[in-house]
Design a protein around this motif. Structure first.
Motif: not given
Length: 459
Positions: A79-93
């Motif tokens: 659960k990430h305060l800015y919508g980028r959970p570390w578990k899925h770090l690379a997904d937006p890249m």
């Protein structure tokens, strides 16, 4: 393709008309004095081929991640305060990375560093036999690539003789008296050694000369002889257009701190062609496990499909998140638009440098023993065989002149890159450099050479 040298007024006008002139404001431009200059103001930063500048949004992203770490600690993985959970770090890249490579997202992984990723790929796909064991690599490769490639044959002494280990590397190089690799010469090496080559490893863009290689015919020939083709894209990604799937490249590696501005030592990545069999030689790690089952902590290795199944440990957040800002910016402006501007910037610099009284044209370049005149020639080829870089070979090359010229350039606020013993690399980057800076850079090169000449070559 040589263009006419622009005037100062034309350079200023081009900046005013440039539809991408706003992207410079997205970056923090270094202070000239803090870079070692003797002048005030912004540095003329032409070193993005070594380390890209800090994106202002990247600074914001970094502070956000520290905020998440501070306020939520381990729960930031989910659960990430800015919508980028570390578990899925690379997904937006990955979507933008895949587009830059001309590849599928499933063929790309954001992980580790270039040389570590190269070792992972070579361990998996360099499987020599007594009949097919050689590695083709350029003799002038970036040292890390050369060291990595040379280290692998020795790991197979159970298969190879000591003589084979010692002679496993085929180092290709330019012809005598030349500085660039010829496609036909590489193809001949492949043909001459077709029954013994296991792997070909080449750069997309050669780091020293700035030469962009013609990859498709090299891949085609490599596959015809029954070998695999790997590509170092450290100076390619974010710089030149690539079509890895169309070209048939088997695997590749890259870093992200040059044209993608991820910061010093930023996380890199690798590409593995869809359907490429590893014959059970995969080096498995926890982060290569399918995300759906990764946190089940089972003994059975359930790999993520595609390249991400070859990842090992979880990817460092702080070494990765600055990359997101540049990828978002590239998506916004379009890489084709950036590439067009980069060609114009580099072309203008090339034309202005060729106007210099110190420029040495190709038919006047001194031979060994004749190098007595102060000047430079450009070893980087013309379009379409270059990206955003010009490499200047400084003459005379036997008296330590290049470092003196480079020092004078830095004194005046031009930050380039020196490659001993003779070359200065200049790289105007479309995201943050301007046409007026190109004019200033060319003038500084002229001024630096003039000052060295006034001091005397024997100093």
């Amino acid at each position: 393709m040589t263009v006419n040298a622009p005037t100062k007024d034309q350079l200023k006008q081009w900046d005013q008309e440039d539809k991408l002139n706003w992207t410079r404001g997205e970056f923090e431009i270094p202070d000239a004095r803090k870079c070692g200059a003797k002048v005030d103001g912004d540095a003329v930063y032409f070193c993005g081929n070594s380390l890209g500048l800090l994106n202002k949004r990247a600074r914001e992203h970094m502070m956000e991640e520290l905020d998440v770490w501070s306020k939520t600690a381990v729960t930031g993985h989910f659960k990430h305060l800015y919508g980028r959970p570390w578990k899925h770090l690379a997904d937006p890249m990955l979507p933008t990375i895949a587009k830059l490579l001309g590849a599928k997202e499933s063929e790309c992984a954001h992980s580790s560093t270039l040389t570590t990723n190269m070792h992972t790929l070579l361990t998996t796909w360099y499987a020599p036999t007594p009949k097919r064991w050689k590695i083709v690599i350029e003799r002038g490769a970036f040292p890390s690539d050369w060291y990595a490639a040379k280290s692998h044959p020795g790991l197979h002494r159970n298969v190879l003789s000591e003589e084979q280990v010692e002679n496993a590397i085929i180092g290709i190089e330019p012809r005598a008296g030349e500085e660039l690799l010829r496609t036909e010469d590489i193809l001949k090496v492949l043909e001459d050694n077709k029954d013994e080559i296991a792997l070909v490893w080449l750069p997309m863009v050669q780091y020293y000369t700035g030469q962009k290689l013609d990859i498709p015919p090299l891949v085609k020939k490599t596959h015809e002889i029954g070998a695999l083709f790997g590509l170092d894209m450290a100076h390619g990604i974010g710089n030149v257009k690539m079509h890895l799937d169309d070209w048939g490249v088997d695997f590749a590696v890259w870093c992200t701190y040059k044209y993608l501005n991820s910061g010093p030592g930023g996380t890199g990545g690798f590409f593995i062609r869809e359907g490429l069999s590893d014959n059970g030689r995969r080096l498995a790690g926890w982060w290569g496990v399918n995300p759906k089952t990764r946190f089940d902590m089972t003994e059975e290795f359930d790999p993520t499909p595609g390249a991400q199944g070859y990842m090992h440990s979880n990817t460092g957040v702080l070494g990765s998140i600055p990359l997101l800002a540049t990828l978002e910016l590239i998506d916004k402006v379009g890489f084709d638009n950036l590439r067009d501007k980069a060609d114009r910037l580099t072309g203008a610099l090339d034309a202005l440098l060729r106007q210099s009284k110190y420029y040495i044209p190709a038919d006047k370049i001194p031979k060994d023993g004749e190098d007595t005149k102060l000047g430079f020639h450009i070893i980087t080829p013309e379009l379409p065989y270059r990206g955003t870089q010009l490499s200047l070979f400084i003459h005379p090359g036997t008296k330590g002149i290049m470092p003196r010229v480079f020092e004078k350039m830095v004194d005046r606020g031009l930050v380039g890159d020196e490659r001993f013993p003779y070359v200065i690399r200049l790289s105007p980057v479309a995201l943050y450099n301007t046409f007026e800076e190109v004019g200033r850079a060319a003038a500084i090169v002229e001024e630096a050479l003039a000052e060295v000449e006034a001091e005397g070559l024997g100093k």
